[in-house]
Motif scaffolding. Structure first.
Motif, PDB file in Angstrom:
ATOM      1  N   THR A   9      32.057 -32.731  -3.371  1.00  0.00           N
ATOM      2  CA  THR A   9      31.566 -32.336  -4.228  1.00  0.00           C
ATOM      3  C   THR A   9      30.962 -30.683  -4.803  1.00  0.00           C
ATOM      4  OG1 THR A   9      30.095 -34.599  -4.162  1.00  0.00           O
ATOM      5  CG2 THR A   9      29.074 -32.991  -5.107  1.00  0.00           C
ATOM      6  N   GLU A  10      30.017 -30.157  -3.777  1.00  0.00           N
ATOM      7  CA  GLU A  10      29.917 -28.904  -3.339  1.00  0.00           C
ATOM      8  C   GLU A  10      30.987 -28.393  -4.289  1.00  0.00           C
ATOM      9  OE1 GLU A  10      27.758 -25.425  -1.186  1.00  0.00           O
ATOM     10  OE2 GLU A  10      27.665 -27.849  -0.144  1.00  0.00           O
ATOM     11  N   LEU A  11      32.513 -28.136  -4.157  1.00  0.00           N
ATOM     12  CA  LEU A  11      33.509 -27.168  -4.250  1.00  0.00           C
ATOM     13  C   LEU A  11      33.880 -27.491  -5.994  1.00  0.00           C
ATOM     14  CD1 LEU A  11      35.905 -27.322  -0.757  1.00  0.00           C
ATOM     15  CD2 LEU A  11      35.354 -25.508  -2.131  1.00  0.00           C
ATOM     16  N   LEU A  12      33.461 -28.937  -6.025  1.00  0.00           N
ATOM     17  CA  LEU A  12      33.605 -29.472  -7.260  1.00  0.00           C
ATOM     18  C   LEU A  12      32.808 -28.686  -8.409  1.00  0.00           C
ATOM     19  CD1 LEU A  12      34.973 -32.970  -7.154  1.00  0.00           C
ATOM     20  CD2 LEU A  12      36.446 -30.827  -7.561  1.00  0.00           C
ATOM     21  N   THR A  13      31.518 -28.677  -8.059  1.00  0.00           N
ATOM     22  CA  THR A  13      30.577 -27.761  -8.773  1.00  0.00           C
ATOM     23  C   THR A  13      30.708 -26.951  -8.764  1.00  0.00           C
ATOM     24  OG1 THR A  13      28.661 -29.251  -7.725  1.00  0.00           O
ATOM     25  CG2 THR A  13      28.099 -27.188  -8.667  1.00  0.00           C
ATOM     26  N   LEU A  14      31.487 -26.202  -7.405  1.00  0.00           N
ATOM     27  CA  LEU A  14      31.576 -24.813  -7.770  1.00  0.00           C
ATOM     28  C   LEU A  14      32.757 -23.999  -8.593  1.00  0.00           C
ATOM     29  CD1 LEU A  14      31.661 -23.980  -4.458  1.00  0.00           C
ATOM     30  CD2 LEU A  14      30.340 -22.801  -5.834  1.00  0.00           C
ATOM     31  N   LEU A  15      33.836 -24.773  -8.572  1.00  0.00           N
ATOM     32  CA  LEU A  15      34.898 -24.726  -9.717  1.00  0.00           C
ATOM     33  C   LEU A  15      34.306 -24.865 -10.738  1.00  0.00           C
ATOM     34  CD1 LEU A  15      38.087 -24.401  -9.019  1.00  0.00           C
ATOM     35  CD2 LEU A  15      37.770 -26.877  -9.616  1.00  0.00           C
ATOM     36  N   THR A  16      33.580 -25.798 -11.502  1.00  0.00           N
ATOM     37  CA  THR A  16      32.988 -26.160 -12.846  1.00  0.00           C
ATOM     38  C   THR A  16      32.215 -24.670 -12.633  1.00  0.00           C
ATOM     39  OG1 THR A  16      31.685 -28.154 -12.234  1.00  0.00           O
ATOM     40  CG2 THR A  16      30.849 -26.991 -13.884  1.00  0.00           C
ATOM     41  N   THR A  17      31.439 -24.147 -12.207  1.00  0.00           N
ATOM     42  CA  THR A  17      31.070 -22.877 -12.578  1.00  0.00           C
ATOM     43  C   THR A  17      31.817 -21.869 -12.577  1.00  0.00           C
ATOM     44  OG1 THR A  17      28.675 -23.507 -11.570  1.00  0.00           O
ATOM     45  CG2 THR A  17      29.569 -21.052 -11.903  1.00  0.00           C
ATOM     46  N   LEU A  18      33.115 -21.208 -12.225  1.00  0.00           N
ATOM     47  CA  LEU A  18      34.136 -21.375 -12.216  1.00  0.00           C
ATOM     48  C   LEU A  18      34.892 -20.449 -13.093  1.00  0.00           C
ATOM     49  CD1 LEU A  18      36.038 -19.000 -10.449  1.00  0.00           C
ATOM     50  CD2 LEU A  18      36.689 -20.385  -9.625  1.00  0.00           C
ATOM     51  N   ARG A  19      34.766 -22.072 -13.577  1.00  0.00           N
ATOM     52  CA  ARG A  19      35.847 -22.011 -14.923  1.00  0.00           C
ATOM     53  C   ARG A  19      35.194 -21.391 -15.918  1.00  0.00           C
ATOM     54  NH1 ARG A  19      39.108 -26.352 -15.605  1.00  0.00           N
ATOM     55  NH2 ARG A  19      39.442 -28.073 -14.157  1.00  0.00           N
ATOM     56  N   LYS A  20      33.970 -21.452 -16.268  1.00  0.00           N
ATOM     57  CA  LYS A  20      32.975 -20.226 -17.101  1.00  0.00           C
ATOM     58  C   LYS A  20      33.161 -19.106 -17.261  1.00  0.00           C
ATOM     59  CE  LYS A  20      30.263 -19.723 -19.869  1.00  0.00           C
ATOM     60  NZ  LYS A  20      30.104 -18.056 -20.677  1.00  0.00           N
ATOM     61  N   GLU A  21      33.073 -18.768 -15.733  1.00  0.00           N
ATOM     62  CA  GLU A  21      33.682 -17.273 -15.366  1.00  0.00           C
ATOM     63  C   GLU A  21      34.860 -17.310 -15.340  1.00  0.00           C
ATOM     64  OE1 GLU A  21      30.594 -14.980 -14.687  1.00  0.00           O
ATOM     65  OE2 GLU A  21      29.633 -16.868 -14.470  1.00  0.00           O
ATOM     66  N   ILE A  22      35.565 -17.645 -15.450  1.00  0.00           N
ATOM     67  CA  ILE A  22      37.129 -17.145 -15.646  1.00  0.00           C
ATOM     68  C   ILE A  22      37.359 -16.984 -17.050  1.00  0.00           C
ATOM     69  CG2 ILE A  22      39.014 -18.208 -15.239  1.00  0.00           C
ATOM     70  CD1 ILE A  22      38.825 -16.356 -12.807  1.00  0.00           C
ATOM     71  N   ALA A  23      37.148 -17.856 -17.476  1.00  0.00           N
ATOM     72  CA  ALA A  23      36.884 -17.867 -19.145  1.00  0.00           C
ATOM     73  C   ALA A  23      36.651 -16.488 -19.418  1.00  0.00           C
ATOM     74  CB  ALA A  23      36.589 -19.237 -20.087  1.00  0.00           C
ATOM     75  N   ASP A  24      35.348 -16.103 -19.460  1.00  0.00           N
ATOM     76  CA  ASP A  24      34.274 -15.066 -19.678  1.00  0.00           C
ATOM     77  C   ASP A  24      35.273 -13.798 -19.321  1.00  0.00           C
ATOM     78  OD1 ASP A  24      32.683 -16.467 -20.559  1.00  0.00           O
ATOM     79  OD2 ASP A  24      31.141 -15.563 -18.842  1.00  0.00           O
ATOM     80  N   LEU A  25      36.075 -14.270 -18.248  1.00  0.00           N
ATOM     81  CA  LEU A  25      36.919 -13.153 -17.779  1.00  0.00           C
ATOM     82  C   LEU A  25      38.441 -12.626 -18.264  1.00  0.00           C
ATOM     83  CD1 LEU A  25      37.312 -10.762 -14.935  1.00  0.00           C
ATOM     84  CD2 LEU A  25      38.357 -11.990 -13.619  1.00  0.00           C
ATOM     85  N   SER A  26      38.458 -13.651 -17.958  1.00  0.00           N
ATOM     86  CA  SER A  26      40.263 -13.823 -19.361  1.00  0.00           C
ATOM     87  C   SER A  26      40.163 -13.384 -20.642  1.00  0.00           C
ATOM     88  CB  SER A  26      40.987 -14.986 -19.448  1.00  0.00           C
ATOM     89  OG  SER A  26      39.911 -16.133 -19.626  1.00  0.00           O
ATOM     90  N   GLN A  27      38.759 -12.708 -21.108  1.00  0.00           N
ATOM     91  CA  GLN A  27      39.100 -12.539 -22.424  1.00  0.00           C
ATOM     92  C   GLN A  27      39.493 -10.889 -22.267  1.00  0.00           C
ATOM     93  OE1 GLN A  27      38.509 -14.398 -25.652  1.00  0.00           O
ATOM     94  NE2 GLN A  27      38.146 -15.864 -23.919  1.00  0.00           N
ATOM     95  N   THR A  28      39.356 -10.282 -21.493  1.00  0.00           N
ATOM     96  CA  THR A  28      39.012  -8.279 -21.331  1.00  0.00           C
ATOM     97  C   THR A  28      40.162  -8.328 -19.959  1.00  0.00           C
ATOM     98  OG1 THR A  28      36.678  -9.068 -19.745  1.00  0.00           O
ATOM     99  CG2 THR A  28      36.404  -8.672 -21.865  1.00  0.00           C
ATOM    100  N   HIS A  29      40.667  -9.366 -19.004  1.00  0.00           N
ATOM    101  CA  HIS A  29      41.384  -9.141 -18.062  1.00  0.00           C
ATOM    102  C   HIS A  29      41.892  -9.987 -17.463  1.00  0.00           C
ATOM    103  CE1 HIS A  29      38.017  -6.406 -17.526  1.00  0.00           C
ATOM    104  NE2 HIS A  29      38.606  -5.266 -16.901  1.00  0.00           N
ATOM    105  N   TYR A  30      42.795 -10.243 -18.963  1.00  0.00           N
ATOM    106  CA  TYR A  30      43.846 -12.396 -18.160  1.00  0.00           C
ATOM    107  C   TYR A  30      44.456 -11.687 -17.065  1.00  0.00           C
ATOM    108  CZ  TYR A  30      45.949 -16.492 -19.650  1.00  0.00           C
ATOM    109  OH  TYR A  30      46.246 -17.542 -19.396  1.00  0.00           O
ATOM    110  N   GLU A  31      45.365 -10.664 -17.055  1.00  0.00           N
ATOM    111  CA  GLU A  31      45.541 -10.644 -15.477  1.00  0.00           C
ATOM    112  C   GLU A  31      45.627 -10.982 -14.026  1.00  0.00           C
ATOM    113  OE1 GLU A  31      48.986  -7.564 -16.052  1.00  0.00           O
ATOM    114  OE2 GLU A  31      50.411  -8.836 -17.180  1.00  0.00           O
TER     115      GLU A  31
END
Length: 110
Positions: A25-47
């Motif tokens: 449960t805790e890891l999946l919650t972190l993963l949900t937040t990670l998705r958002k942060e990765i989406a933001d990062l990929s806009q400027t630093h895709y690699e």
């Protein structure tokens, strides 16, 4: 591709019998937040985003194996932690999430 890998991490965690439900449960919650942060990062630093997700996928795989190899788990977690170096200021939330994710995965390997 990034979202596909995040989906694979999520599925791996959900299906793992080696991970306690409370940890899942805790890891999946972190993963949900990670998705958002990765989406933001990929806009400027895709690699960089690809590298982070790649190491997260590898780390999740090693942490959820029924027969764990502590050396491989440590190497994958070190790679994941290293993949966010340099983003402490611009993406501090991402770094915090990855650090927590690494700690949790590392603890699963004990």
């Amino acid at each position: 591709m990034i979202q596909d890998d995040l989906d694979k991490i999520e599925e791996k965690l959900k299906q793992s019998e080696a991970v306690k439900e409370s940890n899942k449960t805790e890891l999946l919650t972190l993963l949900t937040t990670l998705r958002k942060e990765i989406a933001d990062l990929s806009q400027t630093h895709y690699e960089h985003a690809e590298s982070i997700v790649g190491f997260a996928k590898l780390s999740a795989h090693e942490a959820t194996r029924s027969e764990k190899n502590p050396r491989l788990l440590n190497l994958s977690i070190e790679g994941l932690a290293s993949s966010v170096q340099g983003f402490e200021i611009s993406h501090s939330r991402l770094v915090g999430i990855i650090n927590t994710f690494c700690t949790m995965l590392s603890n699963l390997g004990i």
